[in-house]
Motif scaffolding. Structure first.
Motif, PDB file in Angstrom:
ATOM      1  N   LYS A  56     -20.866 -65.558 -15.384  1.00 50.95           N
ATOM      2  CA  LYS A  56     -21.450 -64.729 -16.453  1.00 50.95           C
ATOM      3  C   LYS A  56     -21.238 -63.244 -16.188  1.00 50.95           C
ATOM      4  CE  LYS A  56     -25.055 -67.579 -18.554  1.00 50.95           C
ATOM      5  NZ  LYS A  56     -26.508 -67.701 -18.835  1.00 50.95           N
ATOM      6  N   ALA A  57     -21.338 -62.858 -14.918  1.00 50.26           N
ATOM      7  CA  ALA A  57     -21.148 -61.452 -14.563  1.00 50.26           C
ATOM      8  C   ALA A  57     -19.691 -61.031 -14.721  1.00 50.26           C
ATOM      9  CB  ALA A  57     -21.605 -61.219 -13.132  1.00 50.26           C
ATOM     10  N   GLY A  58     -18.783 -62.007 -14.568  1.00 46.86           N
ATOM     11  CA  GLY A  58     -17.362 -61.708 -14.699  1.00 46.86           C
ATOM     12  C   GLY A  58     -16.799 -60.925 -13.531  1.00 46.86           C
ATOM     13  N   LYS A  59     -17.484 -60.967 -12.409  1.00 48.00           N
ATOM     14  CA  LYS A  59     -16.987 -60.255 -11.227  1.00 48.00           C
ATOM     15  C   LYS A  59     -17.557 -60.906  -9.976  1.00 48.00           C
ATOM     16  CE  LYS A  59     -20.745 -56.862 -11.518  1.00 48.00           C
ATOM     17  NZ  LYS A  59     -21.098 -55.439 -11.659  1.00 48.00           N
ATOM     18  N   ILE A  60     -16.904 -60.638  -8.859  1.00 47.85           N
ATOM     19  CA  ILE A  60     -17.327 -61.225  -7.586  1.00 47.85           C
ATOM     20  C   ILE A  60     -16.983 -60.245  -6.469  1.00 47.85           C
ATOM     21  CG2 ILE A  60     -15.124 -62.431  -7.296  1.00 47.85           C
ATOM     22  CD1 ILE A  60     -16.681 -64.718  -5.943  1.00 47.85           C
ATOM     23  N   THR A  61     -17.824 -60.204  -5.449  1.00 54.42           N
ATOM     24  CA  THR A  61     -17.559 -59.352  -4.289  1.00 54.42           C
ATOM     25  C   THR A  61     -17.138 -60.241  -3.120  1.00 54.42           C
ATOM     26  OG1 THR A  61     -19.230 -57.765  -5.019  1.00 54.42           O
ATOM     27  CG2 THR A  61     -18.508 -57.611  -2.726  1.00 54.42           C
ATOM     28  N   VAL A  62     -15.968 -59.946  -2.557  1.00 56.30           N
ATOM     29  CA  VAL A  62     -15.394 -60.787  -1.507  1.00 56.30           C
ATOM     30  C   VAL A  62     -15.134 -59.948  -0.252  1.00 56.30           C
ATOM     31  CG1 VAL A  62     -13.489 -62.311  -0.871  1.00 56.30           C
ATOM     32  CG2 VAL A  62     -14.278 -62.225  -3.252  1.00 56.30           C
ATOM     33  N   GLY A  63     -15.588 -60.445   0.880  1.00 61.06           N
ATOM     34  CA  GLY A  63     -15.297 -59.791   2.144  1.00 61.06           C
ATOM     35  C   GLY A  63     -13.988 -60.295   2.727  1.00 61.06           C
ATOM     36  N   VAL A  64     -13.086 -59.375   3.074  1.00 62.27           N
ATOM     37  CA  VAL A  64     -11.810 -59.722   3.713  1.00 62.27           C
ATOM     38  C   VAL A  64     -11.530 -58.715   4.816  1.00 62.27           C
ATOM     39  CG1 VAL A  64     -10.805 -60.800   1.656  1.00 62.27           C
ATOM     40  CG2 VAL A  64     -10.470 -58.351   2.064  1.00 62.27           C
ATOM     41  N   LYS A  65     -10.614 -59.053   5.702  1.00 63.72           N
ATOM     42  CA  LYS A  65     -10.149 -58.100   6.696  1.00 63.72           C
ATOM     43  C   LYS A  65      -9.175 -57.122   6.020  1.00 63.72           C
ATOM     44  CE  LYS A  65     -12.131 -59.896  10.454  1.00 63.72           C
ATOM     45  NZ  LYS A  65     -11.386 -60.631  11.474  1.00 63.72           N
ATOM     46  N   PHE A  66      -9.159 -55.893   6.518  1.00 67.40           N
ATOM     47  CA  PHE A  66      -8.238 -54.885   5.970  1.00 67.40           C
ATOM     48  C   PHE A  66      -7.097 -54.554   6.922  1.00 67.40           C
ATOM     49  CE2 PHE A  66     -11.142 -52.436   2.739  1.00 67.40           C
ATOM     50  CZ  PHE A  66     -11.201 -53.586   1.965  1.00 67.40           C
ATOM     51  N   ASP A  67      -7.101 -55.195   8.106  1.00 72.35           N
ATOM     52  CA  ASP A  67      -6.129 -54.761   9.123  1.00 72.35           C
ATOM     53  C   ASP A  67      -5.366 -55.925   9.733  1.00 72.35           C
ATOM     54  OD1 ASP A  67      -8.267 -55.879  10.538  1.00 72.35           O
ATOM     55  OD2 ASP A  67      -7.875 -54.615  12.291  1.00 72.35           O
ATOM     56  N   TRP A 103     -13.245 -55.940  -3.432  1.00 72.52           N
ATOM     57  CA  TRP A 103     -12.920 -56.270  -2.043  1.00 72.52           C
ATOM     58  C   TRP A 103     -13.737 -55.383  -1.115  1.00 72.52           C
ATOM     59  CZ3 TRP A 103     -10.225 -60.575  -2.081  1.00 72.52           C
ATOM     60  CH2 TRP A 103      -9.351 -60.833  -3.127  1.00 72.52           C
ATOM     61  N   LYS A 104     -14.343 -55.981  -0.142  1.00 71.35           N
ATOM     62  CA  LYS A 104     -15.146 -55.233   0.815  1.00 71.35           C
ATOM     63  C   LYS A 104     -14.649 -55.555   2.221  1.00 71.35           C
ATOM     64  CE  LYS A 104     -19.891 -53.718   1.303  1.00 71.35           C
ATOM     65  NZ  LYS A 104     -21.209 -53.738   0.652  1.00 71.35           N
ATOM     66  N   GLU A 105     -14.431 -54.521   3.013  1.00 73.94           N
ATOM     67  CA  GLU A 105     -13.911 -54.767   4.354  1.00 73.94           C
ATOM     68  C   GLU A 105     -14.934 -55.489   5.224  1.00 73.94           C
ATOM     69  OE1 GLU A 105     -12.799 -51.411   6.718  1.00 73.94           O
ATOM     70  OE2 GLU A 105     -11.534 -52.657   8.026  1.00 73.94           O
ATOM     71  N   ALA A 106     -14.502 -56.593   5.772  1.00 76.17           N
ATOM     72  CA  ALA A 106     -15.331 -57.357   6.703  1.00 76.17           C
ATOM     73  C   ALA A 106     -14.648 -57.346   8.059  1.00 76.17           C
ATOM     74  CB  ALA A 106     -15.502 -58.788   6.210  1.00 76.17           C
ATOM     75  N   VAL A 107     -15.346 -56.860   9.077  1.00 74.13           N
ATOM     76  CA  VAL A 107     -14.839 -56.980  10.446  1.00 74.13           C
ATOM     77  C   VAL A 107     -15.581 -58.136  11.098  1.00 74.13           C
ATOM     78  CG1 VAL A 107     -14.263 -54.530  10.579  1.00 74.13           C
ATOM     79  CG2 VAL A 107     -16.503 -55.314  11.366  1.00 74.13           C
ATOM     80  N   SER A 108     -15.100 -58.564  12.239  1.00 71.91           N
ATOM     81  CA  SER A 108     -15.656 -59.783  12.827  1.00 71.91           C
ATOM     82  C   SER A 108     -17.166 -59.690  13.046  1.00 71.91           C
ATOM     83  CB  SER A 108     -14.948 -60.082  14.155  1.00 71.91           C
ATOM     84  OG  SER A 108     -13.602 -60.406  13.912  1.00 71.91           O
ATOM     85  N   VAL A 124     -13.717 -64.395   3.040  1.00 71.58           N
ATOM     86  CA  VAL A 124     -12.476 -65.108   3.370  1.00 71.58           C
ATOM     87  C   VAL A 124     -11.719 -64.197   4.330  1.00 71.58           C
ATOM     88  CG1 VAL A 124     -10.538 -66.412   2.436  1.00 71.58           C
ATOM     89  CG2 VAL A 124     -12.499 -65.885   0.966  1.00 71.58           C
ATOM     90  N   ALA A 125     -11.906 -64.395   5.616  1.00 77.12           N
ATOM     91  CA  ALA A 125     -11.436 -63.393   6.581  1.00 77.12           C
ATOM     92  C   ALA A 125     -11.119 -64.026   7.928  1.00 77.12           C
ATOM     93  CB  ALA A 125     -12.489 -62.297   6.738  1.00 77.12           C
ATOM     94  N   THR A 126     -10.110 -64.893   7.974  1.00 75.24           N
ATOM     95  CA  THR A 126      -9.745 -65.581   9.229  1.00 75.24           C
ATOM     96  C   THR A 126     -11.018 -65.935  10.000  1.00 75.24           C
ATOM     97  OG1 THR A 126      -9.410 -63.441  10.358  1.00 75.24           O
ATOM     98  CG2 THR A 126      -7.470 -64.508   9.420  1.00 75.24           C
ATOM     99  N   TYR A 127     -11.879 -66.675   9.331  1.00 73.90           N
ATOM    100  CA  TYR A 127     -13.270 -66.884   9.757  1.00 73.90           C
ATOM    101  C   TYR A 127     -13.397 -68.304  10.326  1.00 73.90           C
ATOM    102  CZ  TYR A 127     -18.241 -65.566   9.030  1.00 73.90           C
ATOM    103  OH  TYR A 127     -19.555 -65.189   9.180  1.00 73.90           O
ATOM    104  N   THR A 128     -13.442 -68.404  11.645  1.00 71.18           N
ATOM    105  CA  THR A 128     -13.506 -69.715  12.283  1.00 71.18           C
ATOM    106  C   THR A 128     -14.859 -70.390  12.062  1.00 71.18           C
ATOM    107  OG1 THR A 128     -11.939 -69.090  14.005  1.00 71.18           O
ATOM    108  CG2 THR A 128     -13.393 -70.935  14.494  1.00 71.18           C
ATOM    109  N   ILE A 129     -14.823 -71.632  11.629  1.00 68.74           N
ATOM    110  CA  ILE A 129     -16.045 -72.425  11.476  1.00 68.74           C
ATOM    111  C   ILE A 129     -16.523 -72.855  12.853  1.00 68.74           C
ATOM    112  CG2 ILE A 129     -17.014 -74.549  10.520  1.00 68.74           C
ATOM    113  CD1 ILE A 129     -14.787 -74.459   8.381  1.00 68.74           C
ATOM    114  N   ASN A 130     -17.760 -72.514  13.185  1.00 67.81           N
ATOM    115  CA  ASN A 130     -18.327 -73.028  14.433  1.00 67.81           C
ATOM    116  C   ASN A 130     -19.829 -73.232  14.278  1.00 67.81           C
ATOM    117  OD1 ASN A 130     -19.718 -70.574  15.056  1.00 67.81           O
ATOM    118  ND2 ASN A 130     -17.858 -69.745  15.993  1.00 67.81           N
ATOM    119  N   ASP A 131     -20.407 -73.977  15.212  1.00 66.65           N
ATOM    120  CA  ASP A 131     -21.824 -74.366  15.094  1.00 66.65           C
ATOM    121  C   ASP A 131     -22.757 -73.165  15.178  1.00 66.65           C
ATOM    122  OD1 ASP A 131     -21.119 -77.007  14.796  1.00 66.65           O
ATOM    123  OD2 ASP A 131     -21.384 -77.500  16.911  1.00 66.65           O
ATOM    124  N   LYS A 132     -22.408 -72.182  15.988  1.00 65.04           N
ATOM    125  CA  LYS A 132     -23.271 -71.007  16.130  1.00 65.04           C
ATOM    126  C   LYS A 132     -23.386 -70.261  14.806  1.00 65.04           C
ATOM    127  CE  LYS A 132     -23.845 -66.790  18.879  1.00 65.04           C
ATOM    128  NZ  LYS A 132     -23.248 -65.959  19.969  1.00 65.04           N
TER     129      LYS A 132
END
Length: 290
Positions: A56-67, A103-108, A124-132
């Motif tokens: 409905k908003a027609g927009k989305i904010t996504v965190g990605v790496k910039f480097d 797009w918003k810069e996400a660092v680890s 969506v940022a080379t984000y490893t799935i882990n239990d922690k």
């Protein structure tokens, strides 16, 4: 893939997704390609879901790496990379075109806080799935399986595997899984906030290697041709997922279906070939966790 064939496949995929989301729309689509992922023209979703809010908003904010060349990088032409293309595919299934993605810069180190504080809708940022991490957020996916490796100077002949970094300074990123792994191996972690910041210490000899996932290192090596090389084999398995607010099961399931559909209709492969596939071989996408 010829465009006419892709369009038919994409149309079938959109219809399937619309049905799975109890959608009333989905038959009026703008077919896309790897450069322009399919955008559902009039999707509708169950009231109160994240999908309904975003659509409905027609927009989305996504965190990605910039480097991170190949996966997430901000250059003169804007954000680009495989992670960026995956985010475009998902946004398209919400009816949101690429130019309506913020797009918003996400660092680890800030990825979990960004999600918990609502500063992004997904990461969506080379984000490893882990239990922690799953203690505070949820993941959709995985959509790619990477592995940790080492980047050394091109003339280095001393480091041939992870066994050769024991007791030696190795650069990685604060808050990352690779940093934890090299510490467990017995290396001396030298931490910074981005992997590109590890390159100068490597050049100067302050560290003997940089360690993170192979796809990230391959991108850094390609961008600095002749200076660096990858050393040794992969010594971890890193399933990349899409970070979401904890407990949002409906959004998680929606994204997993969008990923599976992208495998079938060719959008995933097109996204890969446009970005990381210019250097790395294509591998079929893994089955998302259910």
């Amino acid at each position: 893939m010829k465009r006419s064939k892709f369009s038919l496949i994409a149309l079938a995929g959109v219809t399937l997704l619309a049905l799975s989301a109890c959608s009333g729309g989905g038959d009026d689509t703008k077919a896309g390609s790897g450069d322009n992922p399919t955008v559902v023209a009039s999707p509708s979703f169950e009231a109160g879901t994240t999908m309904e809010k975003l659509s409905k908003a027609g927009k989305i904010t996504v965190g990605v790496k910039f480097d991170q060349p190949l996966f997430g990088e901000k250059g003169l032409n804007g954000e680009e990379g495989f992670d960026v293309e995956i985010a475009k595919i998902i946004a398209g299934q919400l009816g949101i075109p690429a130019d309506k993605i913020e797009w918003k810069e996400a660092v680890s180190a800030n990825r979990e806080p960004f999600i918990e504080n609502g500063e992004v809708d997904m990461i969506v940022a080379t984000y490893t799935i882990n239990d922690k991490r799953k203690e505070v957020i949820d993941f959709a996916g995985p959509y790619y399986i990477a592995g940790q490796s080492l980047l050394v100077k091109a003339d280095n002949t001393d480091i041939k595997s992870e066994k050769d970094i024991v007791g030696k300074p190795v650069c990685s990123v604060t808050g990352s899984t690779p940093a934890e792994n090299i510490a467990k191996l017995g290396a001396d972690p030298v931490l910074t906030d981005t992997y590109s910041n590890c390159l100068e210490p490597l050049r100067s000899g302050k560290v003997v290697a940089v360690s993170t996932d192979n796809v990230i290192l391959a991108g850094l090596a390609a961008k600095n041709e002749g200076e660096f090389k990858l050393a040794g084999d992969l010594f971890t398995k890193e399933p990349y997922g899409i970070g979401l607010k904890k407990g949002d099961t409906a959004f998680q399931e929606f994204i997993n279906k969008a990923l599976e559909q992208s495998y079938k209709d060719g959008a995933y492969k097109a996204a890969w070939e446009k970005t990381a596939g210019t250097i790395l071989p294509f591998v079929e996408g893994p089955t998302p966790d259910q």
